[in-house]
Design an enzyme around this catalytic site. Structure first.
Site, PDB file in Angstrom:
ATOM      1  CD  GLU A 184     -10.823   5.330   1.283  1.00 31.84           C
ATOM      2  OE1 GLU A 184     -10.495   6.491   0.947  1.00 31.84           O
ATOM      3  OE2 GLU A 184     -10.275   4.316   0.807  1.00 31.84           O
ATOM      4  CE  LYS A 207      -4.478  -1.431   1.735  1.00 30.07           C
ATOM      5  NZ  LYS A 207      -4.344  -2.874   2.046  1.00 30.07           N
ATOM      6  CB  SER A 209      -0.390  -8.242  -1.086  1.00 32.36           C
ATOM      7  OG  SER A 209      -1.107  -9.116  -0.227  1.00 32.36           O
TER       8      SER A 209
HETATM    9  C1  LIG Z   1      -5.131  -3.891   1.509  1.00 36.94           C
HETATM   10  C2  LIG Z   1      -4.461  -5.166   1.255  1.00 36.94           C
HETATM   11  C3  LIG Z   1      -4.846  -6.007   0.189  1.00 36.94           C
HETATM   12  C4  LIG Z   1      -6.027  -5.732  -0.705  1.00 36.94           C
HETATM   13  O1  LIG Z   1      -5.954  -4.536  -1.427  1.00 36.94           O
HETATM   14  P1  LIG Z   1      -5.689  -4.516  -2.997  1.00 36.94           P
HETATM   15  O2  LIG Z   1      -5.971  -3.103  -3.370  1.00 36.94           O
HETATM   16  O3  LIG Z   1      -6.627  -5.482  -3.625  1.00 36.94           O
HETATM   17  O4  LIG Z   1      -4.288  -4.906  -3.218  1.00 36.94           O
HETATM   18  C5  LIG Z   1      -4.128  -7.165  -0.041  1.00 36.94           C
HETATM   19  N1  LIG Z   1      -3.094  -7.512   0.755  1.00 36.94           N
HETATM   20  C6  LIG Z   1      -2.701  -6.741   1.796  1.00 36.94           C
HETATM   21  C7  LIG Z   1      -1.548  -7.190   2.621  1.00 36.94           C
HETATM   22  C8  LIG Z   1      -3.366  -5.552   2.084  1.00 36.94           C
HETATM   23  O5  LIG Z   1      -2.965  -4.793   3.116  1.00 36.94           O
END
Ligand SMILES: *Cc1c(COP(=O)(O)O)cnc(C)c1O
Length: 397
Positions: free
Chosen positions: A115, A93, A381
């Site tokens: 938000e 993020k 992610s």
């Molecule tokens: C917020 C988040 C997501 C989902 O958000 P996307 O916009 O779909 O990437 C996925 N993995 C993690 C670790 C997150 O913090």
């Protein structure tokens, strides 16, 4: 790679039939200013220089592309993990919030609003506001404030003000409404940092471009390791879709690369407690964008459910709606149980505790067979520290 961009955005702000900017009249000047300027600003040499410098020295990029030997042996294919979990603040993020805070600065803005649902985007925004010395107000549903106390504490520690949304179900969509109201009332000095590839044009494209650093790095890292820039498959989880957009971006129009998007099936796709948006969704408008979303027959948005707070969004970004509709990407839905099992497996095979969002993507290896010679990239992610209590409760650790 073909020259024609079939799967990326067109100059009208649409991915096929999805996207656009369906916004109240009073928000038009703010969105139009951003729309007119974002590409020129992003292309400035000084912007690129500062963005890349911060990604390197502050975020810790490039994130490694790691060959997961034991996981590969178990599933009889070649698995590389793109380690976004090693970024500062523990997820992808921050790539977007760094980009948007620089955008805000270039536009002469001094005040940031955002938000947040689970609090992850709020923390990433509060982080870059501290970095740049900007005022930061994060709208969060009152119910979410109760549920996500550690992230609320982090935002406060970072100097942000957390304002509760007290209307409706007191969750993410109510926080979004409050943020939009704030932006309408503060059109000149305020930038609204949206946390995924959602919202009115140009947000989905702007956020995708900031996250595109992920696949930009994958290309040269894979070339180093395998002698090719092109994997056979790229797998990523999808909430709003930003980490997937980043991992897919430079492969969108290269149809030799199979793109696999993984949504949360919660307790089962048709259980009534799910967030499998593309599969269950119908066309509609959410947060200013035409996309696929979960709704009742009379068009009321249904409350999504997933064990993972980052995936329970009732819509999906317009890029992903288009990838689904055209069949360019394969969409799979993974249940809570399948994800938790895969999260434990990665922990014990590779010594990496993933975020539960990421664990959904990992569960693909138990659902789908790959060839032994296939090169499969999985975008990690985020890290699992924030989810430890969930793992403890689930596995009775
Ligand atoms: C917020 C988040 C997501 C989902 O958000 P996307 O916009 O779909 O990437 C996925 N993995 C993690 C670790 C997150 O913090």
């Amino acid at each position: 790679m073909t020259e024609i961009m079939i799967y990326n955005i067109n100059d009208k702000g649409y991915y096929g039939e999805f996207g656009g900017a369906y916004i109240p009249e009073m928000l038009y000047p703010n969105v139009e200013e951003l729309s007119q300027k974002y590409l020129a600003i992003m292309n400035e040499a000084s912007f690129q220089k500062e963005f890349n410098q911060l990604l390197k020295d502050y975020v810790g990029r490039p994130s490694p592309l790691y060959f997961a030997k034991r996981l590969s042996e178990k599933h009889n294919t070649k698995i590389y993990l793109k380690r976004e979990d090693l970024n500062h603040t523990g997820a992808h993020k921050v790539n977007n919030t760094i980009g948007q805070i620089l955008m805000a600065k270039s536009l002469g803005k001094t005040r940031i609003i955002a938000e947040t649902g689970a609090g992850q985007h709020g923390v990433a925004t509060a982080t870059v506001c501290a970095l740049m010395g900007m005022q930061c107000i994060v709208y969060m549903g009152a119910v979410d404030i109760e549920r996500q106390a550690p992230n609320v504490a982090r935002m406060k520690m970072l100097g942000a003000e957390v304002r509760p949304a007290l209307s409706g179900s007191k969750t993410l969509k109510d926080a979004t409404n409050e943020a939009i109201r704030d932006w309408i009332n503060n059109p000149t000095n305020t930038h609204y940092i949206i946390g995924s590839v959602v919202g009115p044009h140009p947000y989905p494209d702007m956020v995708a471009r900031f996250q595109a650093v992920i696949s930009e790095e994958i290309k040269w890292q894979l070339k180093d390791k395998e002698g090719t820039e092109t994997p056979d498959h790229v797998i990523a989880c999808v909430g709003g879709g930003s980490n997937a957009a980043g991992a897919f971006y430079h492969y969108l129009d290269d149809t030799n690369v199979n793109l696999i998007a993984v949504e949360a099936a919660g307790k089962g796709i048709h259980s009534g407690e799910s967030a499998a948006t593309s599969i269950l969704g119908r066309e509609g408008i959410i947060h200013g964008s035409k996309t696929l979303l979960m709704q009742t027959n009379d068009g009321q948005i249904t409350e999504p459910y997933s064990i993972s707070a980052g995936l329970d969004y009732p819509g999906v970004g317009p890029m992903h709606a288009h990838l689904y509709k055209t069949g360019r990407a394969e969409f799979l839905a993974v249940t809570d149980d399948e994800a938790m099992t895969a999260g434990l497996e990665l922990s014990q095979l590779e010594g990496i505790i993933p975020a539960i969002e990421t664990a959904h993507a990992l569960a693909v290896f138990d659902k789908k067979a790959f060839k032994a010679s296939d090169i499969v990239i999985l975008n990690v992610s985020g890290r699992g520290d924030k989810d430890l209590q969930n793992y403890i409760d689930y596995f009775k650790l």
